[in-house]
Write a protein that holds these residues in place. Structure first.
Motif, mmCIF file in Angstrom:
data_model
loop_
_atom_site.group_PDB
_atom_site.id
_atom_site.type_symbol
_atom_site.label_atom_id
_atom_site.label_comp_id
_atom_site.label_asym_id
_atom_site.label_seq_id
_atom_site.Cartn_x
_atom_site.Cartn_y
_atom_site.Cartn_z
ATOM 1 N N VAL A 75 0.528 11.112 -3.969
ATOM 2 C CA VAL A 75 0.945 9.935 -3.205
ATOM 3 C C VAL A 75 0.012 9.731 -2.019
ATOM 4 C CG1 VAL A 75 2.820 8.875 -1.895
ATOM 5 C CG2 VAL A 75 3.347 10.276 -3.893
ATOM 6 N N ILE A 76 -0.290 10.832 -1.327
ATOM 7 C CA ILE A 76 -1.187 10.733 -0.175
ATOM 8 C C ILE A 76 -2.575 10.291 -0.625
ATOM 9 C CG2 ILE A 76 -2.305 12.056 1.671
ATOM 10 C CD1 ILE A 76 0.246 13.826 1.684
ATOM 11 N N GLY A 79 -2.748 6.648 -1.359
ATOM 12 C CA GLY A 79 -2.873 5.834 -0.155
ATOM 13 C C GLY A 79 -4.294 5.829 0.383
ATOM 14 N N GLN A 108 3.256 6.859 -6.708
ATOM 15 C CA GLN A 108 1.803 6.892 -6.543
ATOM 16 C C GLN A 108 1.197 5.511 -6.784
ATOM 17 O OE1 GLN A 108 3.528 9.254 -7.979
ATOM 18 N NE2 GLN A 108 2.511 11.242 -8.016
ATOM 19 N N THR A 111 2.042 3.015 -4.032
ATOM 20 C CA THR A 111 1.255 3.314 -2.828
ATOM 21 C C THR A 111 -0.176 2.824 -3.004
ATOM 22 O OG1 THR A 111 2.531 5.343 -2.568
ATOM 23 C CG2 THR A 111 0.566 5.128 -1.221
ATOM 24 N N SER A 115 -1.718 -0.158 -0.637
ATOM 25 C CA SER A 115 -2.797 0.165 0.298
ATOM 26 C C SER A 115 -4.094 -0.513 -0.124
ATOM 27 C CB SER A 115 -2.988 1.676 0.422
ATOM 28 O OG SER A 115 -3.227 2.250 -0.838
ATOM 29 N N SER A 147 2.468 1.063 3.446
ATOM 30 C CA SER A 147 2.255 1.233 2.002
ATOM 31 C C SER A 147 3.081 2.393 1.451
ATOM 32 C CB SER A 147 0.776 1.475 1.691
ATOM 33 O OG SER A 147 0.009 0.391 2.128
ATOM 34 N N PHE A 148 3.157 3.473 2.239
ATOM 35 C CA PHE A 148 3.970 4.611 1.810
ATOM 36 C C PHE A 148 5.454 4.235 1.786
ATOM 37 C CE2 PHE A 148 0.213 6.933 3.563
ATOM 38 C CZ PHE A 148 -0.171 7.535 2.369
#
Lengths: 160, 181
Positions: A75-76, A79, A108, A111, A115, A147-148
């Protein structure tokens, strides 16, 4: 498709404008041209950066990072990849759809899509020249954070 | 923007293009892809950007400042943000196309809040993109993202407005005003 539409509108309005006032129309044309030339160098730089980014980051690489089983780290990464890349929608959506079908998490993908559309690290120089450093950087940071948050909502809403 | 000589203005463009060229030389295997990406991006810019600027020229010449202030100024009420949303969503082209448009809107007296809404809408609620998203990712995905985006765009606009000092906003507006003429 929307390019044709855009040209259609521009042409139509120019004809109307020309019929109404030649002098004003000429002024509009030269103003538009001047503004375009003003920003052209930055656009060219952005295009070159996009080409560098696209040539280094293949779709397969993106799938590896944010595909199925990529978990919270995915997920990170989604982004971050979405923020630094600038992929046109007609490439990004099919890619995202494909990933989703192949088992990538909604979190995911949502996000990544959000982003990608809202955060633009590559285009930051252009944004700064119109909005100043403070507002431009702040907008991008807030958009990334959003976005998260938006992804959690979409994952929840798409799941009910 | 500080006044720079024409040559200076093109330095970043030349440097980035040179970097792309150097990269293709160092890693010949990516050269075809890099070339294709460059051509694709350049054609999309060459196609989409000129009509945007021509429309901007028309907007600049035909829409009087009073009208813009009335519809999108600080006292435009609910009309301003709604109009900003519609304008941004009806747009075509990449986000960096939105910044020059925002510049002209500022020059004409649209409020900072409405400009921020406009940028938010252009970035993520564009109609053609939405249709595409629905097709590729499903109705539920696209609709729920649209719903949360409406909230997010508004919240972000308020947050930036709060966080950026009035002086800085005035500076940005002064910048937009001297853009041409």
């Amino acid at each position: 498709m929307d390019t044709i539409f855009l040209y259609g509108i521009a042409l139509l309005l120019f004809i109307l404008s020309f019929a109404a006032d030649r002098q004003k129309t000429k002024k509009a044309f030269s103003k538009g041209l001047k503004a375009l030339e003003g920003i052209l160098p930055q656009f060219i730089a952005v295009v070159a950066l996009i080409a560098i980014m696209l040539s280094l980051l293949e779709p397969q690489t993106i799938s590896r990072f944010i595909g199925s089983d990529s978990g919270p780290l995915g997920v990170i990464l989604a982004g971050l990849i979405g923020s630094i890349t600038l992929i046109p929608g007609f490439v990004a959506f099919p890619l995202a759809g494909e990933l989703l079908k192949n088992g990538a998490g909604t979190l995911q993908i949502a996000t990544f899509v959000s982003s990608l559309m809202m955060v633009g690290v590559i285009t930051l120089p252009v944004e700064i020249s119109y909005f100043g450093k403070r507002a431009a950087v702040l907008r991008n940071l807030l958009a990334l954070a959003f976005s998260f948050a938006a992804a959690f909502f979409v994952a929840w809403a798409a799941g009910i | 923007m500080k006044k720079k000589t024409p040559l200076q203005r093109y330095i970043p463009a030349v440097v980035s293009l040179a970097a792309l060229g150097a990269l293709s030389l160092i890693m010949p295997e990516i050269a075809p892809r890099a070339g294709k990406a460059l051509v694709n991006q350049l054609t999309s810019i060459a196609l989409v950007v000129p009509p945007i600027f021509m429309l901007l020229g028309l907007l600049d010449v035909w829409v009087p400042r009073d009208t813009m202030i009335r519809f999108m100024g600080p006292d435009s009420g609910i009309r301003g943000p709604v109009l900003a949303f519609l304008l941004g969503s009806a747009a075509a082209g990449p986000l960096y196309g939105a910044f020059p448009v925002a510049g002209v809107l500022m020059k004409k007296g649209a409020s900072f809040h409405n400009i921020l809404i406009f940028i938010g809408a252009w970035s993520t609620t564009k109609v053609p993109m939405f249709l595409f998203e629905m097709q590729a990712l499903g109705k539920r995905f696209a609709l729920s993202r649209l719903a949360i985006d409406l909230v997010g765009i508004t919240v972000i606009a308020f947050a930036i407005e709060k966080a950026v000092p009035k002086k800085e906003v005035e500076r940005i507006y002064a910048l937009a005003a001297e853009e041409d003429n």
